[in-house]
Design an enzyme around this catalytic site. Structure first.
Site, PDB file in Angstrom:
ATOM      1  N   GLU A   1      -4.738   2.123   3.007  1.00 16.36           N
ATOM      2  CA  GLU A   1      -4.815   0.903   3.802  1.00 16.36           C
ATOM      3  C   GLU A   1      -4.924   1.222   5.285  1.00 16.36           C
ATOM      4  O   GLU A   1      -5.655   0.566   6.035  1.00 16.36           O
ATOM      5  CB  GLU A   1      -3.574   0.042   3.538  1.00 16.36           C
ATOM      6  CG  GLU A   1      -3.624  -1.352   4.147  1.00 16.36           C
ATOM      7  CD  GLU A   1      -3.051  -1.433   5.553  1.00 16.36           C
ATOM      8  OE1 GLU A   1      -3.199  -2.487   6.182  1.00 16.36           O
ATOM      9  OE2 GLU A   1      -2.459  -0.431   6.022  1.00 16.36           O
ATOM     10  N   GLU A   2      -4.188   2.233   5.724  1.00 11.22           N
ATOM     11  CA  GLU A   2      -4.076   2.510   7.153  1.00 11.22           C
ATOM     12  C   GLU A   2      -5.317   3.168   7.747  1.00 11.22           C
ATOM     13  O   GLU A   2      -5.515   3.124   8.960  1.00 11.22           O
ATOM     14  CB  GLU A   2      -2.853   3.404   7.414  1.00 11.22           C
ATOM     15  CG  GLU A   2      -1.525   2.808   6.983  1.00 11.22           C
ATOM     16  CD  GLU A   2      -1.065   1.660   7.866  1.00 11.22           C
ATOM     17  OE1 GLU A   2      -1.850   1.215   8.716  1.00 11.22           O
ATOM     18  OE2 GLU A   2       0.074   1.216   7.698  1.00 11.22           O
TER      19      GLU A   2
ATOM     20  N   ASP B   1       0.124   4.378   1.257  1.00  8.51           N
ATOM     21  CA  ASP B   1      -0.049   5.376   2.314  1.00  8.51           C
ATOM     22  C   ASP B   1       0.716   4.982   3.567  1.00  8.51           C
ATOM     23  O   ASP B   1       1.137   3.834   3.732  1.00  8.51           O
ATOM     24  CB  ASP B   1      -1.533   5.557   2.648  1.00  8.51           C
ATOM     25  CG  ASP B   1      -2.180   4.273   3.160  1.00  8.51           C
ATOM     26  OD1 ASP B   1      -1.954   3.217   2.539  1.00  8.51           O
ATOM     27  OD2 ASP B   1      -2.906   4.326   4.174  1.00  8.51           O
TER      28      ASP B   1
ATOM     29  N   ASP C   1       3.456  -6.665   3.561  1.00 11.81           N
ATOM     30  CA  ASP C   1       3.085  -5.783   4.664  1.00 11.81           C
ATOM     31  C   ASP C   1       3.220  -6.434   6.036  1.00 11.81           C
ATOM     32  O   ASP C   1       2.567  -6.022   6.985  1.00 11.81           O
ATOM     33  CB  ASP C   1       1.643  -5.293   4.456  1.00 11.81           C
ATOM     34  CG  ASP C   1       1.315  -4.072   5.295  1.00 11.81           C
ATOM     35  OD1 ASP C   1       2.247  -3.419   5.785  1.00 11.81           O
ATOM     36  OD2 ASP C   1       0.120  -3.772   5.458  1.00 11.81           O
TER      37      ASP C   1
ATOM     38  N   HIS D   1       0.847  -1.199   0.000  1.00 11.01           N
ATOM     39  CA  HIS D   1       0.000   0.000   0.000  1.00 11.01           C
ATOM     40  C   HIS D   1       0.877   1.242   0.000  1.00 11.01           C
ATOM     41  O   HIS D   1       2.005   1.230   0.499  1.00 11.01           O
ATOM     42  CB  HIS D   1      -0.990   0.000   1.173  1.00 11.01           C
ATOM     43  CG  HIS D   1      -0.383  -0.013   2.545  1.00 11.01           C
ATOM     44  ND1 HIS D   1       0.056   1.132   3.179  1.00 11.01           N
ATOM     45  CD2 HIS D   1      -0.178  -1.035   3.428  1.00 11.01           C
ATOM     46  CE1 HIS D   1       0.501   0.823   4.392  1.00 11.01           C
ATOM     47  NE2 HIS D   1       0.381  -0.485   4.563  1.00 11.01           N
TER      48      HIS D   1
ATOM     49  N   ASP E   1       6.383   0.857   7.180  1.00 10.90           N
ATOM     50  CA  ASP E   1       5.079   0.207   7.021  1.00 10.90           C
ATOM     51  C   ASP E   1       4.247   1.069   6.061  1.00 10.90           C
ATOM     52  O   ASP E   1       3.708   2.078   6.459  1.00 10.90           O
ATOM     53  CB  ASP E   1       4.416   0.104   8.390  1.00 10.90           C
ATOM     54  CG  ASP E   1       2.971  -0.340   8.349  1.00 10.90           C
ATOM     55  OD1 ASP E   1       2.527  -0.869   7.319  1.00 10.90           O
ATOM     56  OD2 ASP E   1       2.263  -0.118   9.347  1.00 10.90           O
TER      57      ASP E   1
ATOM     58  N   HIS F   1       3.265   2.792  13.392  1.00 12.52           N
ATOM     59  CA  HIS F   1       2.180   3.691  13.802  1.00 12.52           C
ATOM     60  C   HIS F   1       2.597   4.593  14.960  1.00 12.52           C
ATOM     61  O   HIS F   1       1.746   5.239  15.570  1.00 12.52           O
ATOM     62  CB  HIS F   1       0.902   2.926  14.183  1.00 12.52           C
ATOM     63  CG  HIS F   1       0.317   2.120  13.064  1.00 12.52           C
ATOM     64  ND1 HIS F   1      -0.937   1.555  13.130  1.00 12.52           N
ATOM     65  CD2 HIS F   1       0.804   1.773  11.848  1.00 12.52           C
ATOM     66  CE1 HIS F   1      -1.188   0.893  12.011  1.00 12.52           C
ATOM     67  NE2 HIS F   1      -0.138   1.010  11.219  1.00 12.52           N
TER      68      HIS F   1
END
Length: 484
Positions: A145-146, A78, A169, A76, A115, A455
């Protein structure tokens, strides 16, 4: 950032360095999408954008491998935008300040975006190479995705021809993932009433900082403090009279909140008592959590007196409902040792004009357990008069016992490294479960390098795991069997 481009494998790290230079937080992927499309066009490859913004890039098989099964490399585009409170950074416009820190690559005060930037860089490096042998190859780069898996939800049948999907991922080198948790967003609006603030009172901002935060799935079992829960617990422990003018904490439901703050209205003569009480509560939190959260800090500042404060009945409802809301690990898996079955993260609290907004994310390997947990949260808040809605539900990815690509990857890994990889299920949302709707025939696995604290601003990728990950990816591409 020049240090990154000297790491091995250089093509991958050079591409990752470029990715870091292009702002790409969730919901703002236009710049990175345009760059990826130009990257593919410059290579003479076919690139298409579907109606939701996913990119599909196709590369013909190398000579002699035309009859191999088609493979889709998937990442992904983003990243999660999180920063330290004292860091000035605009994720929509500013580049990520990535740098080498010993054995790791990390970022200066923000999330790194490894990530899934490393997986994206690996996929693009394969496209760029003239030496890597592979059959018919496609790269699928999804959006958002996030923050909602919008790209995975919107993927339609007919765009891709491959039979095998390699998702990049995952975040532990040496582990191969064959399944993942499903999830659902819980959205709470707790109506509140306001009253005029007494002009003779004082306004104090109380902030709770210093927590580690982290990924609300893969880090949820580590016992880290949740700033929203701790802040409300703090309020419930105060033995002086106060009113709340505003309360907020966290910024993303899929990140364990690291910081939260509240503005209190108190009598001037209670300032010293408030300071003493908060110091005692700070020591209490450290006594309980210092082995995991050694840097918890409650601090206060005088602020301008606001015009309004919560009515006492609303204040009581806010404190009791958030304090009573379940959070963290609900149950460990009975079938997969060491894996969380069900969890929930109270990620965001915001003060609005006429309500307090609370956002939670529930994850589970079992759909019925997910439903039970979301209903537990709803029960707590509806008792306080809140409205609760559920959105963004996505299914888990059930492991496939007869997976051919699992066997290929396991045998390839053993041949390269002399040991077997761990076959795992991850307590986080991977897009693979959603892909099954449009492409039920896909045989899928997920693997990646070692990434820690995604994150959160502590996110980092271990340098010496990136090259083995990439080499494994390349070797697997060469071992894909012929079509039936």
């Amino acid at each position: 950032m020049m240090q990154l481009s000297q790491l091995s494998p250089q093509p991958l790290w050079q591409i990752f360095e470029k990715i870091c230079s292009i702002p790409h937080p969730s919901k703002h992927e236009q710049k990175i999408s345009a760059w990826i499309q130009q990257f593919a066009t410059d290579l003479g490859l076919d690139v298409k954008e579907d109606k939701v913004g996913n990119l599909i890039i196709k590369k013909p098989a190398t000579t002699g491998m035309e009859n191999r099964k088609g493979v889709i490399l998937q990442a992904h585009m983003d990243m999660v935008p999180q920063k330290n409170n004292d860091k000035q950074h605009d994720f929509v416009n500013d580049p990520i300040e990535a740098y080498v820190d010993g054995e790791w690559v990390t970022a200066n005060g923000t999330t790194l975006g490894a990530d899934n930037g490393i997986g994206l860089a690996a996929s693009l490096a394969v496209l760029q190479s003239a030496d890597i042998k592979h059959g018919p190859l496609e790269v699928l780069v999804t959006i958002d995705e996030e923050a909602g898996m919008t790209g995975a939800f919107g993927l339609e049948a007919g765009w891709l021809d491959g039979e095998i999907l390699l998702n990049t991922d995952s975040e532990d080198e040496g582990e191969v993932y064959m399944g993942c948790a499903g999830g659902i967003d819980v959205n709470i609006e707790l109506p509140v009433e306001w009253e005029t603030t007494d002009a003779t009172k004082a306004a104090i901002n109380v902030s709770l900082n210093g927590l580690k935060g982290g990924h609300s799935g893969v880090d949820i079992h580590l016992g880290r403090g949740n700033a929203n829960k701790l802040l409300v617990r703090m309020l419930s422990l105060l033995d002086i009279d106060y009113s709340i003018a505003s309360i907020q904490g966290g910024s993303l439901r899929n990140a364990i909140p690291r910081e939260a703050e509240v503005t209190l209205i108190i009598d001037h003569q209670d300032k010293a008592a408030l300071n003493t009480a908060l110091n005692n509560i700070n020591r209490l939190f450290l006594a309980e959590l210092s082995k995991i959260e050694p840097n918890i800090l409650i601090s206060i500042n005088d602020v301008e007196l606001p015009e309004k404060q919560l009515a006492k009945v609303s204040q009581t409802a806010v404190i009791n409902s958030i304090n009573g809301c379940v959070n963290g690990v609900i149950r460990m898996s009975d079938t997969i040792e060491g894996i969380v079955e069900t969890s929930t993260n109270l990620g965001v609290v915001l003060t609005k004009d006429n309500h307090i907004s609370v956002k939670c994310l529930v994850r589970s390997l079992i759909d019925s357990a997910r439903t039970n947990t979301q209903n537990m949260i709803a029960s707590t808040f509806t008792l306080a008069g809140a409205s609760v809605t559920f959105t963004g539900a996505y299914p888990g990815w059930e492991p496939k016992d007869d997976s051919q690509i699992k066997d290929i990857l396991r045998e390839t890994y053993q041949g390269m490294f002399g040991s077997l990889p761990k076959i795992m299920v991850i307590h986080a949302g991977l897009e693979c479960g959603l892909f099954k709707d449009a492409y039920p025939h896909w045989d899928m696995v997920s693997f990646g390098p070692t990434i820690r604290f995604p994150h959160s601003p502590d996110e980092k990728v271990k340098i010496d795991t990136v090259e083995p990950f990439f080499n494994l990816l390349v070797e697997v591409l060469g071992n894909i069997p012929n079509k039936a």
